[in-house]
Enzyme design. Sequence first.
Site, PDB file in Angstrom:
ATOM      1  N   GLY A 265       0.969  -1.252   0.066  1.00  0.00           N
ATOM      2  CA  GLY A 265       0.088  -0.107   0.271  1.00  0.00           C
ATOM      3  C   GLY A 265       0.605   1.325  -0.001  1.00  0.00           C
ATOM      4  N   GLY A 267       2.212   4.996   1.479  1.00  0.00           N
ATOM      5  CA  GLY A 267       2.667   5.356   2.761  1.00  0.00           C
ATOM      6  C   GLY A 267       4.071   4.683   3.243  1.00  0.00           C
ATOM      7  N   SER A 268       4.741   5.426   4.040  1.00  0.00           N
ATOM      8  CA  SER A 268       5.900   5.288   4.599  1.00  0.00           C
ATOM      9  C   SER A 268       6.364   3.994   4.941  1.00  0.00           C
ATOM     10  CB  SER A 268       6.493   6.293   5.542  1.00  0.00           C
ATOM     11  OG  SER A 268       6.050   7.604   5.227  1.00  0.00           O
ATOM     12  N   VAL A 269       5.343   3.530   5.759  1.00  0.00           N
ATOM     13  CA  VAL A 269       5.748   2.316   6.497  1.00  0.00           C
ATOM     14  C   VAL A 269       5.518   0.972   5.219  1.00  0.00           C
ATOM     15  CG1 VAL A 269       5.073   0.420   8.054  1.00  0.00           C
ATOM     16  CG2 VAL A 269       4.574   3.000   8.539  1.00  0.00           C
ATOM     17  N   GLU A 290      -1.143  -1.682  -6.840  1.00  0.00           N
ATOM     18  CA  GLU A 290      -1.798  -0.444  -7.345  1.00  0.00           C
ATOM     19  C   GLU A 290      -0.609   0.759  -7.732  1.00  0.00           C
ATOM     20  OE1 GLU A 290      -5.561   0.089  -4.477  1.00  0.00           O
ATOM     21  OE2 GLU A 290      -3.644   1.231  -3.925  1.00  0.00           O
ATOM     22  N   ASN A 380      -7.525   9.403   4.965  1.00  0.00           N
ATOM     23  CA  ASN A 380      -7.224   9.278   3.616  1.00  0.00           C
ATOM     24  C   ASN A 380      -8.406   8.724   2.833  1.00  0.00           C
ATOM     25  OD1 ASN A 380      -4.825  10.739   3.669  1.00  0.00           O
ATOM     26  ND2 ASN A 380      -3.604   8.527   3.869  1.00  0.00           N
ATOM     27  N   GLY A 384      -7.001   0.857  -1.669  1.00  0.00           N
ATOM     28  CA  GLY A 384      -7.097  -0.360  -2.244  1.00  0.00           C
ATOM     29  C   GLY A 384      -7.079  -1.472  -1.030  1.00  0.00           C
TER      30      GLY A 384
HETATM   31  N1  COA Z   1      -4.589   7.212  15.894  1.00  0.00           N
HETATM   32  C1  COA Z   1      -4.620   8.518  15.400  1.00  0.00           C
HETATM   33  N2  COA Z   1      -3.370   8.877  14.487  1.00  0.00           N
HETATM   34  C2  COA Z   1      -2.704   8.010  14.235  1.00  0.00           C
HETATM   35  C3  COA Z   1      -2.677   6.625  14.549  1.00  0.00           C
HETATM   36  C4  COA Z   1      -3.719   6.195  15.499  1.00  0.00           C
HETATM   37  N3  COA Z   1      -3.935   4.950  15.915  1.00  0.00           N
HETATM   38  N4  COA Z   1      -1.607   5.917  14.114  1.00  0.00           N
HETATM   39  C5  COA Z   1      -0.810   6.653  13.304  1.00  0.00           C
HETATM   40  N5  COA Z   1      -1.346   7.983  13.373  1.00  0.00           N
HETATM   41  C6  COA Z   1      -1.046   9.325  12.823  1.00  0.00           C
HETATM   42  C7  COA Z   1       0.549   9.330  12.759  1.00  0.00           C
HETATM   43  O1  COA Z   1       1.036  10.083  14.124  1.00  0.00           O
HETATM   44  C8  COA Z   1       0.713  10.159  11.516  1.00  0.00           C
HETATM   45  O2  COA Z   1       0.476  11.478  11.990  1.00  0.00           O
HETATM   46  P1  COA Z   1       1.165  12.931  11.506  1.00  0.00           P
HETATM   47  O3  COA Z   1       0.848  12.762   9.724  1.00  0.00           O
HETATM   48  O4  COA Z   1       0.607  13.996  12.176  1.00  0.00           O
HETATM   49  O5  COA Z   1       2.534  12.683  11.465  1.00  0.00           O
HETATM   50  C9  COA Z   1      -0.235   9.726  10.432  1.00  0.00           C
HETATM   51  O6  COA Z   1      -1.341   9.254  11.374  1.00  0.00           O
HETATM   52  C10 COA Z   1       0.187   8.809   9.351  1.00  0.00           C
HETATM   53  O7  COA Z   1       1.015   7.761  10.224  1.00  0.00           O
HETATM   54  P2  COA Z   1       2.227   6.984   9.553  1.00  0.00           P
HETATM   55  O8  COA Z   1       2.713   6.243  10.512  1.00  0.00           O
HETATM   56  O9  COA Z   1       3.144   8.398   8.982  1.00  0.00           O
HETATM   57  O10 COA Z   1       1.882   6.313   8.346  1.00  0.00           O
HETATM   58  P3  COA Z   1       1.897   6.429   7.023  1.00  0.00           P
HETATM   59  O11 COA Z   1       2.211   7.532   6.099  1.00  0.00           O
HETATM   60  O12 COA Z   1       2.187   5.012   6.321  1.00  0.00           O
HETATM   61  O13 COA Z   1       0.007   6.341   6.727  1.00  0.00           O
HETATM   62  C11 COA Z   1      -2.230   5.300   6.922  1.00  0.00           C
HETATM   63  C12 COA Z   1      -0.676   5.290   7.112  1.00  0.00           C
HETATM   64  C13 COA Z   1      -2.967   4.322   7.436  1.00  0.00           C
HETATM   65  C14 COA Z   1      -2.807   6.874   6.960  1.00  0.00           C
HETATM   66  C15 COA Z   1      -2.168   5.246   5.364  1.00  0.00           C
HETATM   67  O14 COA Z   1      -1.299   3.915   4.984  1.00  0.00           O
HETATM   68  C16 COA Z   1      -3.424   5.149   4.741  1.00  0.00           C
HETATM   69  O15 COA Z   1      -4.233   5.790   4.205  1.00  0.00           O
HETATM   70  N6  COA Z   1      -4.130   3.692   4.536  1.00  0.00           N
HETATM   71  C17 COA Z   1      -5.199   3.666   4.024  1.00  0.00           C
HETATM   72  C18 COA Z   1      -5.304   3.443   2.512  1.00  0.00           C
HETATM   73  C19 COA Z   1      -4.492   2.188   2.172  1.00  0.00           C
HETATM   74  O16 COA Z   1      -4.366   1.315   2.924  1.00  0.00           O
HETATM   75  N7  COA Z   1      -4.105   1.962   0.993  1.00  0.00           N
HETATM   76  C20 COA Z   1      -3.290   0.756   0.513  1.00  0.00           C
HETATM   77  C21 COA Z   1      -3.777   0.480  -0.929  1.00  0.00           C
HETATM   78  S1  COA Z   1      -3.092   2.222  -1.808  1.00  0.00           S
END
Ligand code: COA
Length: 504
Positions: A265, A267-269, A290, A380, A384
């Site tokens: 997916g 994102g950074s992780v 994707e 967001n 997918g």
């Molecule tokens: N509650 C509240 N906020 C949380 C949290 C929680 N349990 N866990 C993480 N966060 C916050 C982080 O602190 C970070 O905040 P910041 O932007 O203020 O620093 C933010 O959420 C993003 O977290 P990060 O650890 O940087 O992860 P990411 O960049 O990998 O994004 C998702 C994580 C879940 C937001 C992102 O993967 C996503 O939108 N996923 C849904 C869509 C998807 O899975 N698509 C996959 C196919 S494209």
Amino acid sequence: MESVYNRIRDQRLHDRIVSAEEAASWIHDGMTLGLSGFTRAGDVKAVPFALAKRAEHEPLKVNVYTGASLGSDVDKLFAEKNMLNKRLPFQADATMRKGINAGDFHFVDQHLSHTSEWIRSNVLEPIDYAILEAVAITEDGMIIPTTSIGNSMVFSQHAKNIIVEINTAQTELLEGIHDLYEPEKQGERSPIPLTKPDDRIGLPGMKVDVDKIKGIVFTNQLDSPSTIVEPDDETVIMAQHLISFLREEIKAGRLTDKLAPLQSGIGSVANAVFHGLLDSEFTDLEVYSEVLQDAVFDLLDADKVRFASCCSITLSSSKMDKVFSNFEKYRDKLMLRPQEISNHPELIRRMGIISINTALELDIYGNVNSTHVMGTKMMNGIGGSGDFARNARLGIFVTKSIAKNGNISSIVPFVSHVDHNEHDVDVIVTEQGYADLRGLAPRERVEKIIQNCVHPMYREQLSAYYEEAKKRGGQTPHILEKALSWHINFEKNGTMLQRVEQPV
Ligand code: COA
């Protein structure tokens, strides 16, 4: 100098070149637009700006359907100018997020493989204008997309009118790497004839009725770069845990060192986890995903990945320079597909994809929240992740065990919103370890998750919740009046910790 007619090879269209302002003047208040673009790649870069200029002087609100998030700050702009009635199916912009959560416009958060079915079957408002970025139009009127396909195929077939933006900053070498296939109507549909990530099943472009192409606008601007954060200590450890799990699968005879086609997916992780495969023994890998982020190109360069199929290429600025200035090297190892195909449940199940997505939070039984901060505020969208998790051979979710300096535990008694329920989640990975939940009953899952994935700061607190819940019994024990108490505590006191302790 390159002639514009190299890019519009269909002579019937030579007199349709217009300015972005003229094309925008055809769009009226209340219309529905289908815009190309998927995670900041292949979006249109001129007409939306001309439209936003008009919105400064006249009432102009539109429905906007896309593939996923738009680059060039178009999502930000449309939200700022209050130009939206409805937006779907995904976004990832901070200003748009604010507008959604303020209720300024409606946002439909949808599985990315589903939008096309709704368009095809007229569930959604019909599309007045599809506005599509292209690298060229062929002699026979076929539109060649650029760095993403997203929903452009279904928009091109079902919109009443089409505006094409030909972007001369996008390399012409992109022509030939797309595979455009549109399934037939539901009920009359044959199996999609794709069995491997490198199968070609369609055409190199979108064959359209040229009479629908109302105007062609020229642009010359690269995609917005992604803003990927480099792997950090914790994401590197998460990658190692995931690799340990995959090694166990090989030992058990369920996988070979070629693994199975991989999806990761946004994102950074997720990017960091893919990065971890660079130093692994796995080889001859295939990607069926994707979005291709930077790490996949590192894996291609290292000859770890043999072939990558996707619906969008979204790179950081430095990677974009390297990849597109040397694109010949990648052309026969890449295929871009409509998101309906890159995310199709039939294909994901058939190929036995290993899917890796990020969770915002998950609970002790394995339900995952990917979208709603504290159960209410859209982050967001599901993207997918649902298309893949439910249908994959392995539905893996990764997350850091804590967020916001330890004031949030990403593993809670009860998720505040469910995107992926316990039945769709096979493996959870945090920097603490991994929990393989397959074949486990709810009570077995709790023990594994607490032991292997929860941060030590919250382990005792979570065990105490579960022990108390167990006294009440049930297949899936809970204390309903306390199930969301961790979130309530965070909203009231700024931490999920019951005793106020020093955050890490
Ligand atoms: N509650 C509240 N906020 C949380 C949290 C929680 N349990 N866990 C993480 N966060 C916050 C982080 O602190 C970070 O905040 P910041 O932007 O203020 O620093 C933010 O959420 C993003 O977290 P990060 O650890 O940087 O992860 P990411 O960049 O990998 O994004 C998702 C994580 C879940 C937001 C992102 O993967 C996503 O939108 N996923 C849904 C869509 C998807 O899975 N698509 C996959 C196919 S494209």
